[in-house]
Design a protein around this motif. Structure first.
Motif, mmCIF file in Angstrom:
data_model
loop_
_atom_site.group_PDB
_atom_site.id
_atom_site.type_symbol
_atom_site.label_atom_id
_atom_site.label_comp_id
_atom_site.label_asym_id
_atom_site.label_seq_id
_atom_site.Cartn_x
_atom_site.Cartn_y
_atom_site.Cartn_z
ATOM 1 N N ARG A 17 0.850 -1.196 0.000
ATOM 2 C CA ARG A 17 0.000 0.000 0.000
ATOM 3 C C ARG A 17 0.878 1.235 0.000
ATOM 4 O O ARG A 17 1.949 1.241 0.615
ATOM 5 C CB ARG A 17 -0.898 -0.001 1.229
ATOM 6 N N ARG B 85 0.551 5.633 0.495
ATOM 7 C CA ARG B 85 -0.260 6.808 0.780
ATOM 8 C C ARG B 85 0.349 7.932 -0.037
ATOM 9 O O ARG B 85 1.553 8.193 0.045
ATOM 10 C CB ARG B 85 -0.179 7.094 2.279
ATOM 11 N N GLU C 277 -5.048 6.581 -0.766
ATOM 12 C CA GLU C 277 -4.321 5.368 -0.421
ATOM 13 C C GLU C 277 -4.563 4.354 -1.531
ATOM 14 O O GLU C 277 -5.703 4.081 -1.892
ATOM 15 C CB GLU C 277 -4.793 4.814 0.924
ATOM 16 N N SER D 35 -3.612 -2.376 -0.741
ATOM 17 C CA SER D 35 -4.242 -2.933 0.450
ATOM 18 C C SER D 35 -3.335 -4.011 1.019
ATOM 19 O O SER D 35 -2.540 -4.606 0.304
ATOM 20 C CB SER D 35 -5.586 -3.533 0.042
ATOM 21 N N GLU D 36 -3.470 -4.254 2.315
ATOM 22 C CA GLU D 36 -2.701 -5.359 2.898
ATOM 23 C C GLU D 36 -3.227 -6.711 2.436
ATOM 24 O O GLU D 36 -2.543 -7.715 2.506
ATOM 25 C CB GLU D 36 -2.764 -5.290 4.427
ATOM 26 N N ALA D 37 -4.476 -6.737 1.998
ATOM 27 C CA ALA D 37 -5.055 -7.979 1.476
ATOM 28 C C ALA D 37 -4.656 -8.118 0.007
ATOM 29 O O ALA D 37 -4.432 -7.125 -0.660
ATOM 30 C CB ALA D 37 -6.572 -7.924 1.612
ATOM 31 N N PRO D 38 -4.543 -9.358 -0.498
ATOM 32 C CA PRO D 38 -4.203 -9.492 -1.917
ATOM 33 C C PRO D 38 -5.331 -8.958 -2.786
ATOM 34 O O PRO D 38 -6.493 -9.086 -2.429
ATOM 35 C CB PRO D 38 -4.043 -11.005 -2.110
ATOM 36 N N ASP D 39 -4.980 -8.364 -3.921
ATOM 37 C CA ASP D 39 -5.935 -7.877 -4.907
ATOM 38 C C ASP D 39 -6.927 -6.863 -4.364
ATOM 39 O O ASP D 39 -7.997 -7.212 -3.886
ATOM 40 C CB ASP D 39 -6.727 -9.037 -5.535
ATOM 41 N N ALA D 40 -6.575 -5.590 -4.438
ATOM 42 C CA ALA D 40 -7.510 -4.532 -4.054
ATOM 43 C C ALA D 40 -8.589 -4.403 -5.120
ATOM 44 O O ALA D 40 -8.331 -4.611 -6.291
ATOM 45 C CB ALA D 40 -6.757 -3.217 -3.900
ATOM 46 N N PRO D 41 -9.815 -4.045 -4.710
ATOM 47 C CA PRO D 41 -10.889 -3.878 -5.692
ATOM 48 C C PRO D 41 -10.635 -2.647 -6.566
ATOM 49 O O PRO D 41 -9.821 -1.796 -6.227
ATOM 50 C CB PRO D 41 -12.126 -3.646 -4.832
ATOM 51 N N ASP E 278 -6.125 -1.290 -10.388
ATOM 52 C CA ASP E 278 -4.894 -1.510 -9.629
ATOM 53 C C ASP E 278 -3.982 -0.287 -9.779
ATOM 54 O O ASP E 278 -2.995 -0.316 -10.497
ATOM 55 C CB ASP E 278 -4.202 -2.784 -10.130
ATOM 56 N N LEU E 279 -4.350 0.787 -9.084
ATOM 57 C CA LEU E 279 -3.568 2.022 -9.207
ATOM 58 C C LEU E 279 -2.260 1.937 -8.419
ATOM 59 O O LEU E 279 -1.343 2.720 -8.663
ATOM 60 C CB LEU E 279 -4.397 3.226 -8.757
#
Lengths: 499, 499
Positions: free
Chosen positions: B181, B183, B193, B196-202, B205-206
């Motif tokens: 991630r 900022r 921001e 994400s700490e989770a794989p694959d942000a919705p 993919d900026l």
């Protein structure tokens, strides 16, 4: 077995006449590539999320890239929305048609153009099925790693649109990590190639932004994928735990031990009891949670990793441990996991499969909260998921013949996704946003962040014709949804703070 | 030891008066954060590519994110260019100042804010040194994997801007694969921001588009990186080959065997003879090429992989093979590779380090072509590089006191990069485009592709104030450069077709 409720989305605009559009398409495509009678367009009214449906004005099925370009140019000139569709197995309504638009089916672009065994690459068209790539690469001892559950049917073009995952993604990455280059037709009918066979393309990484862009930026006509050597062998360790918390902690410890399993999946008690009578996989019905943890590689690597996995699980308090002794047994262990969705169909008239992702350390807490929500919403929920990735797939069981159950299931799902955001996770792991999670995007992102998405969307598609009204919510939609952005990891919703 | 030629880029506009800008900055920053006297701004006139220099109008050294926001808002209001700078170790002129602009140094944002050992993450400010992250994570048995040669000095913010690589990237990925991630402060002073700490942000993919965007899209103020367990042990196999071609084929066979070494580096004869007298690493002076191939992991994994590596190298015709028997010996084997740049400085007054990337299968052919170019341009070139990634680092040796040698070195470099494009590779692997490779971008990409970059650049930075005149060439620049786009893998330049 999904719900069959027409959400009434995107109704035909009054006075909309599709005839000029159909005629214009017939002037650039052979007649057999243009479907416009209701009985012909009906099969395209939804994707795997049948909750949302719309008949497209017309279905175009181009046979080559030149036809795709011509369709794009025509639609831009006529200001007509375009929704691209692969095999239609998506689960978030990303391929749901627009009632005044063209449904652009890519199933006829289905050639495997080249396989380069030395370079470990394949060049394919978007309509090629995911599994067909691995089948074509098998004679060279290679395969394409990402393996969504739908891999028999789903297309690589759809995988690119959704950045699809699968059981193997913990070790081998998502679609974005396994695609080297895409050839894209823009809304202007221009061709751009994004990415490169070499690592790290210069300039902005537009390949990564295109993969997972859910049809909003352009239409892919050629994809270069990475092929990797098929592992010589694989074994799976199945471990039972007396609590979901213990299983969640075991997942963390596997990763902390430096292991990257080829798959690391969890099923909770509800899921185990749902699938075991259906598949007879030999699952432990006493367990509160079961982990399936796979090692692949050379026989020596697998033996070494399996020993480490067993040691970690024992330390983490596993109440029972089994290692697959044969390929048949390995497949049997996986059979329950892979058949969870059909099994859900046996015990419930309908189910709603969610797709949230959370940092692994919050697994136990989030699963506990979901259990509490079962009481709140009066519906059962089974959990079967990619534990190693923190990618949850709660299956909410309901009966669409009881109208209030549909609404409760939707609210239950939304509450799960919003909890995922609160603990620092996301509203989708691998199924995309599509129609389904557009409201939760208001919770996931700030307005400035959504504006950044919109600005990039407009950079590729200034008139906004590509898959409109999906993925990125408008200001008005977020205002109507009435829930505010949650900063990752912060608790701002008093009503969920108790979890 | 780099060349010290002022290319006269970005001269001060006639009549440009920096005083109002300096005063405006002094109104929002403490006096010690604003440098404007020539002796204070001189240290910022270039980055590691000292071929291009310019004095900035003023240097701003903010101490926190609020000051970064204020600077961005001020510059937007006053229409002033902003060039962000980390530690200034970049090799493509990405941090070269703009003569009418603000040089925004991020060295004071240097806190390690959080380390989460269970989650395997660290949250750091952009001015933190790359190696400092691993040092802080070491007590938990963790480290940050990407290791550019400059890792003692370079900052993580600069790594994000350039998508930096290093020896370990073959196995552990580039910066983009190890950042979860960021900022970011936009040109409007907004905070977004990405990731994400989770794989694959919705959504789009900026994060991936931001990593490697070379300061063109925004200024990063906080970075969440992935930490991974430090391997228990490591061993390196050193193999000699009688030809560069044989070594290149051995690289292909290592990968085809399913091995992913922790590092896989090649040095050609010229490089070996350059470094051996300097470091006494025990390199084989008879070899035409040497490979260094590292295994890391548990002792069992390492033993198993080393045995496989030896077997592959023997089959590939290695003329000599050594395995490091101790940690001291492993470091000695690496010493030559790591000291190649200082060694170049001993044998030549100046050198020019290139950074092209090619599909691995073309290694032998491209190295042969570079050898032929040595005659054409009358300059020597040593090759030391990330062979496993196909990432070449040709070191062109020259003497800047002979003015025509500078020009010949630049032309030699350009010819190498254009050859990389011809064989399906790229003009940069890990050093970025910056000032240096902007002309070659005209060869790498079609106008439509460059326009896609520009559209995304404008989406983030409508007034075009962030690191202007770099990375993405204008139509006019490409016309002036006079070389056309080469489709990957196609040979269109008659003058290079002989290779």
């Amino acid at each position: 077995m999904n719900t069959l409720v027409d959400a009434g989305f995107s109704p035909r605009r009054e006075g909309f006449a599709p005839q000029p559009l159909i005629e214009a398409l017939l002037s650039i495509l052979p007649a057999h590539c243009v479907l416009h009678r209701e009985e012909d367009t009906r099969p395209y009214e939804c994707d795997g999320l049948s909750l949302y449906r719309a008949l497209p004005a017309v279905v175009a099925l181009p046979e080559d890239e030149a036809q795709v370009r011509a369709i794009m140019q025509l639609c831009k000139r006529m200001n007509v929305p375009i929704v691209a569709r692969g095999a239609g197995t998506g689960l978030s309504g990303g391929a749901m048609p627009h009632a005044q638009g063209v449904l652009l089916g890519l199933s006829k672009l289905n050639r495997i153009k080249r396989i380069d065994p030395a370079g470990g690459t394949a060049v394919v068209e978007p309509g090629v099925r995911n599994l067909a790539i691995s089948e074509a690469a098998a004679p060279y001892g290679l395969y394409y790693a990402p393996d969504p559950s739908s891999q028999i049917a789903c297309s690589i073009g759809g995988n690119v649109a959704e950045n699809s995952g699968g059981v193997h993604c913990l070790k081998y990455g998502l679609t974005v990590h396994n695609v080297l280059r895409v050839r894209v037709v823009t809304i202007d009918g221009e061709i751009v190639e994004l990415g490169s066979e070499a690592p790290d393309a210069p300039g902005l990484d537009l390949l990564s932004v295109f993969v997972g862009s859910e049809g909003m930026l352009g239409v892919v006509t050629e994809i270069t994928v990475k092929l990797i050597p098929s592992p010589a062998c694989a074994q799976v360790v199945m471990a039972s735990f007396a609590s979901v918390e213990a299983a969640g902690n075991a997942v963390t410890q596997i990763i902390a031990a430096g292991l990257i399993p080829a798959g690391l999946e969890m099923m909770d008690r509800q899921a185990v009891h749902m699938v075991e009578p259906f598949v007879q996989a030999g699952y432990d019905l006493q367990a509160q949670a079961i982990l399936l943890c796979e090692a692949d590689g050379t026989p020596q690597e697998v033996a070494h990793e399996v020993a480490m996995m067993e040691a970690v699980f024992k330390r983490a308090g596993a109440t029972s441990l089994q290692v697959s002794g044969s390929e048949a047994e390995r497949l049997r262990f996986w059979a329950g996991r892979k058949n969870a969705f059909p099994a859900a169909g046996r015990v419930s008239p309908d189910y709603y499969c969610m797709d949230g992702t959370i940092p692994r350390r919050h697994l136990a807490r989030v699963l506990g909260a979901i259990e509490q929500m079962e009481d709140d919403f009066g519906l059962r929920c089974a959990n079967v998921f990619h534990a190693g990735d923190g990618n949850l797939h709660p299956l909410i069981l309901f009966d669409s013949n009881k109208p209030d159950e549909v609404e409760r299931a939707e609210k239950f799902g939304a509450a799960i996704l919003e909890l995922c955001v609160q603990v620092g996770g996301t509203v989708t792991g691998e199924h995309g946003v599509g129609m389904e999670k557009i409201n939760q995007m208001c919770v996931q992102f700030s307005r400035d962040e959504l504006d950044a998405f919109l600005a990039v969307k407009r950079a590729f598609d200034p008139p906004g014709l590509l898959n409109p009204e999906k993925v990125i919510p408008t200001l008005a939609r977020c205002a109507e949804y009435g829930k505010m952005h949650v900063h990752a990891g912060e608790m701002r919703f008093p009503d969920l703070a108790r979890f």
